[in-house]
Design a protein around this motif. Structure first.
Motif, PDB file in Angstrom:
ATOM      1  N   ARG A 124       0.836  -1.203   0.000  1.00  0.00           N
ATOM      2  CA  ARG A 124       0.000   0.000   0.000  1.00  0.00           C
ATOM      3  C   ARG A 124       0.870   1.253   0.000  1.00  0.00           C
ATOM      4  O   ARG A 124       0.590   2.233  -0.709  1.00  0.00           O
ATOM      5  CB  ARG A 124      -0.907  -0.017   1.232  1.00  0.00           C
ATOM      6  CG  ARG A 124      -1.693   1.272   1.467  1.00  0.00           C
ATOM      7  CD  ARG A 124      -2.521   1.176   2.738  1.00  0.00           C
ATOM      8  NE  ARG A 124      -2.967   2.480   3.173  1.00  0.00           N
ATOM      9  CZ  ARG A 124      -2.281   3.285   3.958  1.00  0.00           C
ATOM     10  NH1 ARG A 124      -1.077   2.895   4.404  1.00  0.00           N
ATOM     11  NH2 ARG A 124      -2.740   4.460   4.314  1.00  0.00           N
ATOM     12  N   LEU A 125       1.947   1.232   0.774  1.00  0.00           N
ATOM     13  CA  LEU A 125       2.865   2.372   0.759  1.00  0.00           C
ATOM     14  C   LEU A 125       3.526   2.519  -0.608  1.00  0.00           C
ATOM     15  O   LEU A 125       3.717   3.642  -1.096  1.00  0.00           O
ATOM     16  CB  LEU A 125       3.929   2.195   1.841  1.00  0.00           C
ATOM     17  CG  LEU A 125       3.470   2.332   3.287  1.00  0.00           C
ATOM     18  CD1 LEU A 125       4.617   2.031   4.238  1.00  0.00           C
ATOM     19  CD2 LEU A 125       2.914   3.725   3.552  1.00  0.00           C
ATOM     20  N   ALA A 126       3.864   1.398  -1.226  1.00  0.00           N
ATOM     21  CA  ALA A 126       4.455   1.460  -2.555  1.00  0.00           C
ATOM     22  C   ALA A 126       3.485   2.084  -3.546  1.00  0.00           C
ATOM     23  O   ALA A 126       3.876   2.883  -4.414  1.00  0.00           O
ATOM     24  CB  ALA A 126       4.864   0.062  -3.025  1.00  0.00           C
ATOM     25  N   ALA A 127       2.200   1.732  -3.429  1.00  0.00           N
ATOM     26  CA  ALA A 127       1.194   2.299  -4.322  1.00  0.00           C
ATOM     27  C   ALA A 127       1.032   3.801  -4.085  1.00  0.00           C
ATOM     28  O   ALA A 127       0.902   4.580  -5.036  1.00  0.00           O
ATOM     29  CB  ALA A 127      -0.138   1.582  -4.130  1.00  0.00           C
ATOM     30  N   ARG A 128       1.054   4.209  -2.824  1.00  0.00           N
ATOM     31  CA  ARG A 128       0.960   5.646  -2.528  1.00  0.00           C
ATOM     32  C   ARG A 128       2.142   6.396  -3.102  1.00  0.00           C
ATOM     33  O   ARG A 128       1.998   7.481  -3.677  1.00  0.00           O
ATOM     34  CB  ARG A 128       0.885   5.860  -1.014  1.00  0.00           C
ATOM     35  CG  ARG A 128      -0.440   5.506  -0.392  1.00  0.00           C
ATOM     36  CD  ARG A 128      -0.406   5.701   1.118  1.00  0.00           C
ATOM     37  NE  ARG A 128      -0.057   7.075   1.472  1.00  0.00           N
ATOM     38  CZ  ARG A 128       0.250   7.460   2.718  1.00  0.00           C
ATOM     39  NH1 ARG A 128       0.283   6.551   3.704  1.00  0.00           N
ATOM     40  NH2 ARG A 128       0.539   8.711   2.969  1.00  0.00           N
ATOM     41  N   LEU A 129       3.318   5.825  -2.931  1.00  0.00           N
ATOM     42  CA  LEU A 129       4.514   6.488  -3.437  1.00  0.00           C
ATOM     43  C   LEU A 129       4.496   6.553  -4.956  1.00  0.00           C
ATOM     44  O   LEU A 129       4.824   7.581  -5.558  1.00  0.00           O
ATOM     45  CB  LEU A 129       5.752   5.746  -2.949  1.00  0.00           C
ATOM     46  CG  LEU A 129       7.116   6.381  -3.266  1.00  0.00           C
ATOM     47  CD1 LEU A 129       7.193   7.796  -2.730  1.00  0.00           C
ATOM     48  CD2 LEU A 129       8.228   5.536  -2.665  1.00  0.00           C
ATOM     49  N   ALA A 130       4.081   5.455  -5.596  1.00  0.00           N
ATOM     50  CA  ALA A 130       4.009   5.449  -7.054  1.00  0.00           C
ATOM     51  C   ALA A 130       2.980   6.442  -7.563  1.00  0.00           C
ATOM     52  O   ALA A 130       3.094   6.946  -8.681  1.00  0.00           O
ATOM     53  CB  ALA A 130       3.668   4.041  -7.546  1.00  0.00           C
ATOM     54  N   GLY A 131       1.975   6.732  -6.732  1.00  0.00           N
ATOM     55  CA  GLY A 131       0.965   7.712  -7.112  1.00  0.00           C
ATOM     56  C   GLY A 131       1.365   9.144  -6.829  1.00  0.00           C
ATOM     57  O   GLY A 131       0.573  10.064  -7.077  1.00  0.00           O
ATOM     58  N   GLY A 132       2.557   9.351  -6.286  1.00  0.00           N
ATOM     59  CA  GLY A 132       3.048  10.701  -6.086  1.00  0.00           C
ATOM     60  C   GLY A 132       2.998  11.215  -4.668  1.00  0.00           C
ATOM     61  O   GLY A 132       3.334  12.379  -4.419  1.00  0.00           O
ATOM     62  N   ASP A 133       2.612  10.377  -3.705  1.00  0.00           N
ATOM     63  CA  ASP A 133       2.498  10.832  -2.320  1.00  0.00           C
ATOM     64  C   ASP A 133       3.773  10.540  -1.544  1.00  0.00           C
ATOM     65  O   ASP A 133       3.748   9.936  -0.474  1.00  0.00           O
ATOM     66  CB  ASP A 133       1.295  10.158  -1.651  1.00  0.00           C
ATOM     67  CG  ASP A 133       1.025  10.711  -0.257  1.00  0.00           C
ATOM     68  OD1 ASP A 133       1.507  11.822   0.055  1.00  0.00           O
ATOM     69  OD2 ASP A 133       0.340  10.011   0.531  1.00  0.00           O
ATOM     70  N   ALA A 134       4.919  10.974  -2.074  1.00  0.00           N
ATOM     71  CA  ALA A 134       6.190  10.721  -1.406  1.00  0.00           C
ATOM     72  C   ALA A 134       6.257  11.347  -0.011  1.00  0.00           C
ATOM     73  O   ALA A 134       6.700  10.687   0.933  1.00  0.00           O
ATOM     74  CB  ALA A 134       7.348  11.206  -2.268  1.00  0.00           C
ATOM     75  N   PRO A 135       5.840  12.613   0.185  1.00  0.00           N
ATOM     76  CA  PRO A 135       5.918  13.188   1.541  1.00  0.00           C
ATOM     77  C   PRO A 135       5.116  12.403   2.569  1.00  0.00           C
ATOM     78  O   PRO A 135       5.579  12.166   3.682  1.00  0.00           O
ATOM     79  CB  PRO A 135       5.359  14.608   1.353  1.00  0.00           C
ATOM     80  CG  PRO A 135       5.578  14.914  -0.090  1.00  0.00           C
ATOM     81  CD  PRO A 135       5.378  13.612  -0.803  1.00  0.00           C
ATOM     82  N   GLY A 136       3.902  11.970   2.196  1.00  0.00           N
ATOM     83  CA  GLY A 136       3.077  11.231   3.135  1.00  0.00           C
ATOM     84  C   GLY A 136       3.669   9.872   3.465  1.00  0.00           C
ATOM     85  O   GLY A 136       3.627   9.430   4.611  1.00  0.00           O
TER      86      GLY A 136
END
Length: 264
Positions: free
Chosen positions: A156-168
């Motif tokens: 899930r974190l990988a998906a968030r990061l791939a979607g552009g949510d690096a700061p979060g």
């Protein structure tokens, strides 16, 4: 449609409505049967799952009484006599649905569709209400599901990061690993993450040893284990490990205060 619930307190839903299973002892009985997902479980194995080492004088008679009461809510065609034991047939389980969600999320993430992958992971993680098989002691199925849950959190974190949510993602990683890290993960992220979702997925997966080697979520609960698949098993079932095999499906009852089985 009957849905078995094992990702938390044991339950069964019929068309969205909870079936009354009774107290902690019949819930243990149902949990042990759901762990076998349609395969027969002997009375001896069920007795140890329900009472552990503090079994009544006639555990078979007590099991029959619980089965009789459970059949009033479930139906005789759902809770069946099978040889020297019983089998429970449901249409699906929350564990099987969770496994399917994770499988779908990983496929979407590999296809570089992080938004859809994120929704799949969050749907799967949202099915959890507590420990897997919370009414039993540690089971092979419960431990494997917990491992898959950890992988789902990481993906899930990988998906968030791939979607552009690096700061979060970085903030969540910092909080989860070391509150006093002083931005070490942020600096690592700056050095490892490159533009594009594929690079983001690779970066996050590189931080999580639990994701490697990547296994098909359908087999994450053990090759051939009933929770590795989903749906109703109407084919001739195979045997289930008996209670007493602590690496098997059915352990003794989860103890309460003072070491006694809860609900005894």
């Amino acid at each position: 449609m009957l849905i078995g619930l094992v990702l938390g307190s044991t339950g069964i839903e019929r068309d969205g409505t909870a079936v009354d299973l009774g107290g902690p002892l019949p819930r243990r009985l149902v949990a042990a049967l759901l762990a076998a997902e349609g395969r027969p479980v002997s009375e001896d194995a069920l007795a140890e799952a329900v009472w552990g080492d503090r079994q009544p004088a006639s555990p078979g008679v007590s099991l029959q009484a619980y089965v009789s009461r459970l059949r009033r809510g479930l139906g005789r065609d759902v809770l069946l006599r099978a040889g020297d034991g019983y089998r429970l047939l449901v249409d699906d389980t929350d564990a099987a649905r969770f496994t399917a969600d994770v499988r779908r999320g990983r496929e979407l993430l590999d296809d570089l569709r992080p938004g859809e992958a994120l929704r799949a992971f969050e749907a799967g993680l949202g099915r959890w209400r507590g420990e897997a098989f919370a009414d039993l002691c540690e089971t092979y199925a419960g431990a494997a599901l917990a491992e898959l849950r950890a992988v789902a959190v990481e993906e899930r974190l990988a998906a968030r990061l791939a979607g552009g949510d690096a700061p979060g993602v970085v903030a969540e990683l910092e909080a989860a690993t070391d509150p006093g890290s002083g931005g070490r993960l942020e600096r690592r992220a700056a050095g490892r993450i490159r533009p594009g979702p594929a690079a983001a997925v690779v970066a996050v997966r590189g931080w999580f040893p639990a994701v490697r080697p990547r296994r098909r979520p359908g087999t994450a609960v053990g090759a051939g284990h009933p929770l590795g698949g989903g749906g109703r098993h109407d084919a001739e079932p195979g045997p289930v490990p008996v209670a007493g095999d602590r690496a098997g499906v059915l352990p003794q009852a989860r103890p309460g205060p003072g070491g006694q089985p809860r609900g005894a």
